[in-house]
Scaffold this motif. Structure first.
Motif, PDB file in Angstrom:
ATOM      1  N   ARG A  20     -15.216 -28.588 -19.355  1.00 32.91           N
ATOM      2  CA  ARG A  20     -14.835 -27.767 -18.454  1.00 32.91           C
ATOM      3  C   ARG A  20     -14.364 -28.608 -17.320  1.00 32.91           C
ATOM      4  N   LEU A  21     -15.164 -29.712 -16.822  1.00 38.51           N
ATOM      5  CA  LEU A  21     -14.714 -30.442 -15.715  1.00 38.51           C
ATOM      6  C   LEU A  21     -13.351 -31.341 -15.966  1.00 38.51           C
ATOM      7  N   LEU A  22     -13.317 -31.708 -17.279  1.00 37.86           N
ATOM      8  CA  LEU A  22     -12.265 -32.801 -17.486  1.00 37.86           C
ATOM      9  C   LEU A  22     -10.945 -32.002 -18.457  1.00 37.86           C
ATOM     10  N   ALA A  23     -11.037 -30.727 -18.289  1.00 43.50           N
ATOM     11  CA  ALA A  23      -9.996 -29.973 -19.248  1.00 43.50           C
ATOM     12  C   ALA A  23      -8.591 -30.301 -18.316  1.00 43.50           C
ATOM     13  N   GLY A  24      -7.786 -30.663 -19.455  1.00 39.97           N
ATOM     14  CA  GLY A  24      -6.387 -31.089 -18.982  1.00 39.97           C
ATOM     15  C   GLY A  24      -6.043 -32.511 -17.952  1.00 39.97           C
ATOM     16  N   HIS A  25      -7.231 -33.251 -18.257  1.00 38.23           N
ATOM     17  CA  HIS A  25      -7.104 -34.530 -17.367  1.00 38.23           C
ATOM     18  C   HIS A  25      -5.917 -35.558 -18.117  1.00 38.23           C
ATOM     19  N   PRO A  26      -5.237 -36.262 -17.157  1.00 42.53           N
ATOM     20  CA  PRO A  26      -4.002 -36.805 -17.523  1.00 42.53           C
ATOM     21  C   PRO A  26      -4.272 -38.136 -18.127  1.00 42.53           C
ATOM     22  N   TRP A  27      -5.451 -38.615 -18.139  1.00 48.73           N
ATOM     23  CA  TRP A  27      -5.624 -39.975 -18.268  1.00 48.73           C
ATOM     24  C   TRP A  27      -5.641 -40.342 -19.842  1.00 48.73           C
ATOM     25  N   ARG A  28      -5.056 -41.492 -20.319  1.00 52.56           N
ATOM     26  CA  ARG A  28      -4.575 -41.911 -21.771  1.00 52.56           C
ATOM     27  C   ARG A  28      -5.125 -43.197 -21.725  1.00 52.56           C
ATOM     28  N   ARG A  29      -5.315 -44.062 -20.918  1.00 54.47           N
ATOM     29  CA  ARG A  29      -5.548 -45.544 -21.023  1.00 54.47           C
ATOM     30  C   ARG A  29      -6.524 -45.778 -20.103  1.00 54.47           C
ATOM     31  N   PHE A  30      -7.856 -46.097 -20.440  1.00 54.19           N
ATOM     32  CA  PHE A  30      -8.988 -46.344 -19.802  1.00 54.19           C
ATOM     33  C   PHE A  30      -9.295 -47.620 -19.790  1.00 54.19           C
ATOM     34  N   ALA A  31      -9.451 -48.368 -18.797  1.00 48.88           N
ATOM     35  CA  ALA A  31     -10.022 -49.817 -18.958  1.00 48.88           C
ATOM     36  C   ALA A  31     -11.243 -49.725 -17.992  1.00 48.88           C
ATOM     37  N   VAL A  32     -12.054 -50.757 -18.331  1.00 47.92           N
ATOM     38  CA  VAL A  32     -13.178 -50.795 -17.702  1.00 47.92           C
ATOM     39  C   VAL A  32     -13.504 -52.539 -17.279  1.00 47.92           C
ATOM     40  N   LEU A  33     -13.822 -52.951 -16.058  1.00 52.06           N
ATOM     41  CA  LEU A  33     -13.957 -54.488 -15.507  1.00 52.06           C
ATOM     42  C   LEU A  33     -15.187 -54.337 -15.002  1.00 52.06           C
ATOM     43  N   GLY A  34     -15.840 -55.595 -15.120  1.00 50.20           N
ATOM     44  CA  GLY A  34     -17.160 -55.433 -14.636  1.00 50.20           C
ATOM     45  C   GLY A  34     -18.119 -56.415 -15.111  1.00 50.20           C
ATOM     46  N   ALA A  58     -15.848 -42.927 -21.621  1.00 47.91           N
ATOM     47  CA  ALA A  58     -14.538 -43.124 -22.759  1.00 47.91           C
ATOM     48  C   ALA A  58     -14.787 -41.817 -23.553  1.00 47.91           C
ATOM     49  N   ARG A  59     -15.875 -41.610 -24.161  1.00 55.15           N
ATOM     50  CA  ARG A  59     -16.224 -40.563 -25.280  1.00 55.15           C
ATOM     51  C   ARG A  59     -15.761 -39.218 -24.386  1.00 55.15           C
ATOM     52  N   GLU A  60     -16.520 -39.088 -23.405  1.00 55.49           N
ATOM     53  CA  GLU A  60     -16.113 -37.668 -22.783  1.00 55.49           C
ATOM     54  C   GLU A  60     -14.512 -37.327 -22.378  1.00 55.49           C
ATOM     55  N   LEU A  61     -13.875 -38.589 -22.038  1.00 58.57           N
ATOM     56  CA  LEU A  61     -12.572 -38.530 -21.687  1.00 58.57           C
ATOM     57  C   LEU A  61     -11.848 -38.137 -22.988  1.00 58.57           C
ATOM     58  N   GLY A  67      -7.057 -39.398 -28.895  1.00 57.73           N
ATOM     59  CA  GLY A  67      -5.993 -40.532 -28.801  1.00 57.73           C
ATOM     60  C   GLY A  67      -6.127 -41.453 -27.701  1.00 57.73           C
ATOM     61  N   LEU A  68      -7.124 -41.223 -26.826  1.00 55.11           N
ATOM     62  CA  LEU A  68      -7.578 -42.108 -25.595  1.00 55.11           C
ATOM     63  C   LEU A  68      -7.395 -43.363 -26.008  1.00 55.11           C
ATOM     64  N   ASP A  69      -6.944 -44.469 -25.367  1.00 55.36           N
ATOM     65  CA  ASP A  69      -6.967 -45.910 -25.578  1.00 55.36           C
ATOM     66  C   ASP A  69      -8.026 -46.521 -24.498  1.00 55.36           C
ATOM     67  N   TYR A  70      -8.945 -47.102 -25.103  1.00 57.10           N
ATOM     68  CA  TYR A  70     -10.019 -47.745 -24.179  1.00 57.10           C
ATOM     69  C   TYR A  70     -10.308 -49.273 -24.454  1.00 57.10           C
ATOM     70  N   LEU A  71     -10.287 -49.803 -23.280  1.00 54.28           N
ATOM     71  CA  LEU A  71     -10.513 -51.326 -23.178  1.00 54.28           C
ATOM     72  C   LEU A  71     -11.861 -51.542 -22.223  1.00 54.28           C
ATOM     73  N   ASN A  72     -12.787 -52.339 -22.803  1.00 56.15           N
ATOM     74  CA  ASN A  72     -14.067 -52.486 -22.030  1.00 56.15           C
ATOM     75  C   ASN A  72     -14.014 -54.172 -21.735  1.00 56.15           C
ATOM     76  N   LEU A  73     -13.892 -54.755 -20.926  1.00 53.37           N
ATOM     77  CA  LEU A  73     -13.728 -56.114 -20.528  1.00 53.37           C
ATOM     78  C   LEU A  73     -15.174 -56.509 -19.852  1.00 53.37           C
TER      79      LEU A  73
END
Length: 237
Positions: A20-34, A58-61, A67-73
């Motif tokens: 419900r909260l993320l319906a239609g979200h625009p994000w397709r490339r998610f990066a994590v830094l830290g 990332a799983r919820e997105l 097809g979400l691309d996910y990079l965790n650095l």
């Protein structure tokens, strides 16, 4: 002993909340830094998912945008300057449209904490990510000075508590200044619950991760509700 499970925990997501909260979200490339929070070192807790925090985001997105691309650095033990030096370039090369930045705790843990230097590193990374077109998420962390672990001696707790609060307040101020999406875990109602923390005295357990996930999804959902033009469905109309 903590007896709740994630499905019963009043601070955690319920079935259908993320959709419900993320319906239609625009994000397709998610990066994590830290640091280790980004990498994922939460201690498993019966009744709660063993999937680590950033992976869960990332799983919820991905559940609402296959097809979400996910990079965790993320990598344990890094200070802010090391995150910037080693991860900012690869993150920008990935061309994210959403980035999660979690660092500063390893700077604030010792009494040698230099807040202005950490602030400068955060500003550099956030500014670069936003200039590249990414929405940026920052975190005000749970304050590990409340951990009951004997690995944090009593004499260390007052100073550590003050430094962690300062890191959180400064991160929040930078988020407001630079327009990031900020998740305030420091002020969460459960933040002082000793049952939130891992035995190592530096991290949370599965419940802490589950609450962090819930708060992050809620912040993203609020952002989408306040900016309906950002949703993918709106963009296709």
């Amino acid at each position: 002993m903590h007896s709740l499970t994630e499905s019963e925990d009043p601070h955690c997501l319920r079935a259908g909340d993320s959709a419900r909260l993320l319906a239609g979200h625009p994000w397709r490339r998610f990066a994590v830094l830290g640091d280790s929070v980004a990498e994922g070192l939460a201690e498993p807790l019966p009744g709660y998912s063993e999937v680590q925090f950033a992976d869960r985001v990332a799983r919820e997105l991905a559940a609402t945008a296959p097809g979400l691309d996910y990079l965790n650095l993320g990598h344990r033990g890094l200070r802010a300057r090391e995150v910037r030096a080693g991860q900012l370039g690869p993150a920008l090369d990935f061309e994210p449209d959403l980035a999660l930045l979690v660092c500063g705790a390893n700077d604030a843990f010792p009494a040698t904490y230099k807040p202005d230097a950490v602030d400068a590193e955060l500003r550099t990374m956030i500014t670069a990510l936003r200039a590249a077109g990414a929405d940026v998420l920052t975190l005000g962390l749970f304050n590990v000075s409340y951990s009951p672990s004997p690995r944090i001696p009593d004499w260390l707790r007052p100073g550590l508590r003050k430094r962690m609060r300062e890191l959180s307040a400064r991160t929040s101020a930078i988020a407001e200044e630079l327009g990031t999406l900020h998740v305030n875990l420091t002020g969460h109602p459960a933040a002082t619950d000793p049952g939130l923390f891992a035995a190592d005295g530096r991290h949370v357990n599965g419940r802490g991760d589950a609450i962090a996930l819930a708060e992050t999804v809620r912040v993203l959902g609020t952002h989408l509700a306040e900016n309906p033009d950002r949703t993918a469905s709106a963009g296709r109309q």
